[in-house]
Design a protein around this motif. Structure first.
Motif, PDB file in Angstrom:
ATOM      1  N   ASP A   1      39.422  25.208  37.897  1.00  0.00           N
ATOM      2  CA  ASP A   1      38.820  25.953  39.006  1.00  0.00           C
ATOM      3  C   ASP A   1      37.940  27.097  38.506  1.00  0.00           C
ATOM      4  N   LEU A   2      38.311  27.680  37.368  1.00  0.00           N
ATOM      5  CA  LEU A   2      37.579  28.819  36.804  1.00  0.00           C
ATOM      6  C   LEU A   2      36.451  28.401  35.863  1.00  0.00           C
ATOM      7  N   GLY A   3      36.301  27.090  35.651  1.00  0.00           N
ATOM      8  CA  GLY A   3      35.283  26.621  34.720  1.00  0.00           C
ATOM      9  C   GLY A   3      35.730  26.664  33.272  1.00  0.00           C
ATOM     10  N   LEU A   4      37.018  26.852  33.050  1.00  0.00           N
ATOM     11  CA  LEU A   4      37.577  26.911  31.691  1.00  0.00           C
ATOM     12  C   LEU A   4      37.981  25.509  31.261  1.00  0.00           C
TER      13      LEU A   4
ATOM     14  N   GLY B   1      35.758  38.010  43.103  1.00  0.00           N
ATOM     15  CA  GLY B   1      36.198  36.946  43.996  1.00  0.00           C
ATOM     16  C   GLY B   1      37.141  35.946  43.349  1.00  0.00           C
ATOM     17  N   GLU B   2      37.344  36.047  42.035  1.00  0.00           N
ATOM     18  CA  GLU B   2      38.213  35.107  41.317  1.00  0.00           C
ATOM     19  C   GLU B   2      39.464  35.783  40.762  1.00  0.00           C
ATOM     20  N   GLU B   3      39.719  37.018  41.186  1.00  0.00           N
ATOM     21  CA  GLU B   3      40.850  37.775  40.652  1.00  0.00           C
ATOM     22  C   GLU B   3      42.175  37.040  40.841  1.00  0.00           C
ATOM     23  N   ASP B   4      42.396  36.490  42.025  1.00  0.00           N
ATOM     24  CA  ASP B   4      43.654  35.790  42.289  1.00  0.00           C
ATOM     25  C   ASP B   4      43.788  34.533  41.432  1.00  0.00           C
ATOM     26  N   THR B   5      42.705  33.781  41.280  1.00  0.00           N
ATOM     27  CA  THR B   5      42.759  32.554  40.484  1.00  0.00           C
ATOM     28  C   THR B   5      43.020  32.877  39.016  1.00  0.00           C
ATOM     29  N   VAL B   6      42.391  33.921  38.491  1.00  0.00           N
ATOM     30  CA  VAL B   6      42.638  34.327  37.105  1.00  0.00           C
ATOM     31  C   VAL B   6      44.086  34.759  36.945  1.00  0.00           C
ATOM     32  N   ALA B   7      44.590  35.563  37.871  1.00  0.00           N
ATOM     33  CA  ALA B   7      45.978  36.010  37.811  1.00  0.00           C
ATOM     34  C   ALA B   7      46.938  34.822  37.879  1.00  0.00           C
ATOM     35  N   GLU B   8      46.637  33.838  38.729  1.00  0.00           N
ATOM     36  CA  GLU B   8      47.482  32.644  38.842  1.00  0.00           C
ATOM     37  C   GLU B   8      47.437  31.820  37.554  1.00  0.00           C
ATOM     38  N   PHE B   9      46.248  31.692  36.943  1.00  0.00           N
ATOM     39  CA  PHE B   9      46.115  30.975  35.679  1.00  0.00           C
ATOM     40  C   PHE B   9      47.002  31.626  34.613  1.00  0.00           C
TER      41      PHE B   9
ATOM     42  N   LEU C   1      32.228  40.252  34.962  1.00  0.00           N
ATOM     43  CA  LEU C   1      31.441  39.124  34.473  1.00  0.00           C
ATOM     44  C   LEU C   1      31.116  38.189  35.631  1.00  0.00           C
ATOM     45  N   SER C   2      29.986  37.526  35.533  1.00  0.00           N
ATOM     46  CA  SER C   2      29.709  36.458  36.496  1.00  0.00           C
ATOM     47  C   SER C   2      30.685  35.322  36.196  1.00  0.00           C
TER      48      SER C   2
ATOM     49  N   SER D   1      39.937  44.537  36.130  1.00  0.00           N
ATOM     50  CA  SER D   1      38.646  44.248  36.741  1.00  0.00           C
ATOM     51  C   SER D   1      38.361  45.192  37.902  1.00  0.00           C
ATOM     52  N   GLU D   2      39.422  45.699  38.553  1.00  0.00           N
ATOM     53  CA  GLU D   2      39.220  46.611  39.662  1.00  0.00           C
ATOM     54  C   GLU D   2      38.926  48.019  39.174  1.00  0.00           C
ATOM     55  N   GLY D   3      39.604  48.458  38.090  1.00  0.00           N
ATOM     56  CA  GLY D   3      39.486  49.824  37.640  1.00  0.00           C
ATOM     57  C   GLY D   3      38.457  50.035  36.548  1.00  0.00           C
ATOM     58  N   SER D   4      37.813  49.014  36.103  1.00  0.00           N
ATOM     59  CA  SER D   4      36.855  49.118  35.014  1.00  0.00           C
ATOM     60  C   SER D   4      35.517  49.627  35.526  1.00  0.00           C
TER      61      SER D   4
END
Length: 165
Positions: A156-159, A114-122, A47-48, A39-42
């Motif tokens: 938390d991510l809406g999943l 803003g959700e990079e850490d939460t996605v990585a933790e998931f 995505l929202s 997500s950082e290098g793309s």
């Protein structure tokens, strides 16, 4: 169907509720770091959170449907009561490897800003669950809290589909 088989299927399907199908990768941590860097290098915009949740829930729905079919097919090939070996095989050959599709699918989406850490933790929590399944398949099926942290991060991510048990 015996009560033992029904209980096993219920436990496997509970695990499969957040699982998908695919192949397991014992290199834990890789997908989580790939998600953040992707997500950082793309060059594509992130995505929202709403679009991430929509696409992520689709990943989980597709994966859940596929793994349920594979579990049913696996047990159709067993005559009578499944042995402990059969139970271990379904967990290691069907359920455990199923998580990699969700891990890969979510990682491929990239994280919303803003959700990079939460996605990585998931993803990390899913990988930890896969490692537990690989270490002790039968005990993993009996562990009601094996994916509790992953479910919390998914919520938390809406999943919501990914978090259903």
């Amino acid at each position: 169907m015996s009560k033992r088989l029904i209980a096993l299927l219920a436990a496997v399907l509970a695990i499969a509720a957040i699982a998908g199908c695919g192949s397991s990768d014992s290199d834990t941590g890789t997908a989580a770091s790939d998600t953040a860097s992707a997500s950082e290098g793309s060059s594509a915009p992130a995505l929202s959170k709403a679009e991430f949740a929509k696409q992520g829930n689709e990943v989980c729905t597709d994966a859940k449907d596929a793994v349920e079919g594979r579990i049913t097919e696996f047990f159709e090939g067993i005559d009578g009561e499944p042995s402990e070996e059969d139970q271990e095989r379904v967990v290691t050959e069907v359920v455990g490897p199923s998580f990699q599709e969700i891990i890969d699918g979510i990682a491929a989406l990239g994280a919303p800003e803003g959700e990079e850490d939460t996605v990585a933790e998931f993803i990390h929590e899913l990988e930890a669950g896969v490692a537990s399944i690989e270490d002790d398949p039968v005990a993993a099926v009996e562990d009601d809290d094996l994916f509790a942290e992953a479910n919390e991060k998914a919520t938390d991510l809406g999943l919501d589909v990914c978090a259903e048990n």
